[in-house]
Design an enzyme around this catalytic site. Structure first.
Site, mmCIF file in Angstrom:
data_model
loop_
_atom_site.group_PDB
_atom_site.id
_atom_site.type_symbol
_atom_site.label_atom_id
_atom_site.label_comp_id
_atom_site.label_asym_id
_atom_site.label_seq_id
_atom_site.Cartn_x
_atom_site.Cartn_y
_atom_site.Cartn_z
ATOM 1 N N LYS A 142 0.858 -1.186 0.000
ATOM 2 C CA LYS A 142 0.000 0.000 0.000
ATOM 3 C C LYS A 142 0.892 1.232 0.000
ATOM 4 O O LYS A 142 1.854 1.309 0.768
ATOM 5 C CB LYS A 142 -0.910 -0.012 1.232
ATOM 6 C CG LYS A 142 -1.821 -1.230 1.273
ATOM 7 C CD LYS A 142 -2.610 -1.304 2.563
ATOM 8 C CE LYS A 142 -1.687 -1.736 3.689
ATOM 9 N NZ LYS A 142 -2.351 -1.803 4.988
ATOM 10 N N GLY A 196 -0.395 4.613 0.032
ATOM 11 C CA GLY A 196 -1.162 5.799 0.380
ATOM 12 C C GLY A 196 -1.751 6.502 -0.825
ATOM 13 O O GLY A 196 -2.377 5.882 -1.677
ATOM 14 N N GLY A 211 -9.071 2.867 9.481
ATOM 15 C CA GLY A 211 -9.644 1.687 8.855
ATOM 16 C C GLY A 211 -9.462 1.587 7.355
ATOM 17 O O GLY A 211 -9.882 0.605 6.745
ATOM 18 N N ASP A 232 -7.586 -1.574 6.312
ATOM 19 C CA ASP A 232 -8.408 -2.775 6.465
ATOM 20 C C ASP A 232 -9.455 -2.857 5.355
ATOM 21 O O ASP A 232 -9.716 -3.932 4.812
ATOM 22 C CB ASP A 232 -9.099 -2.795 7.829
ATOM 23 C CG ASP A 232 -8.121 -2.955 8.973
ATOM 24 O OD1 ASP A 232 -7.045 -3.561 8.766
ATOM 25 O OD2 ASP A 232 -8.423 -2.481 10.079
#
Length: 133
Positions: free
Chosen positions: A40, A42, A69, A72
């Site tokens: 990931k 961002g 979150g 997730d």
């Protein structure tokens, strides 16, 4: 020893786990140890490697309220793609959209999209997402 089916990490975690100095080097190292590695990145999106396939997808631009979150939600979107036998590109698209939408409300789940909302968002925003192999 069984290798993980999928591993989700951010850029600093990928580098810390592998000792690599760049995200690209970390991806190569992690890909040797997993069936699928997702880093990931961002606001820059995410990169995934599965076997010999490598795909990078840009992030969706939204008015973020709270990022709680989002990682997730991103993982949930990606796993949904895997479980429904989507391509690596589609898995990243689902993940980025789900993660982006989750940031548009306060808290970890208030803005997590249902299937209808996710589909409508992707239909209206997919052309703005950049991909590279």
């Amino acid at each position: 020893m069984r290798i993980p089916d999928v591993v989700f990490v951010n850029e600093s975690e990928a580098q810390a786990l592998t000792g690599a100095t760049t995200t690209s080097e970390a991806l190569v190292a992690l890909a040797k140890r997993t069936a699928c590695t997702v880093v990931k990145q961002g606001s820059e999106g995410a990169t995934a490697v599965r076997g010999t396939e490598r795909m990078q997808a840009g992030a969706f631009r939204v008015s973020a309220v709270d990022t709680t979150g989002a990682g997730d939600s991103f993982a949930a979107g990606f796993v949904h793609g895997l479980l429904t036998k989507r391509s690596l590109r589609e898995c990243l698209l689902l993940a980025n959209a789900t993660g982006a939408l989750s940031t548009t409300g306060v808290g970890g789940t208030a803005a997590q999209p249902d299937a209808k909302t996710l589909s409508a968002f992707m239909d209206s925003h997919a052309s703005g997402t950049e991909f590279s192999a």
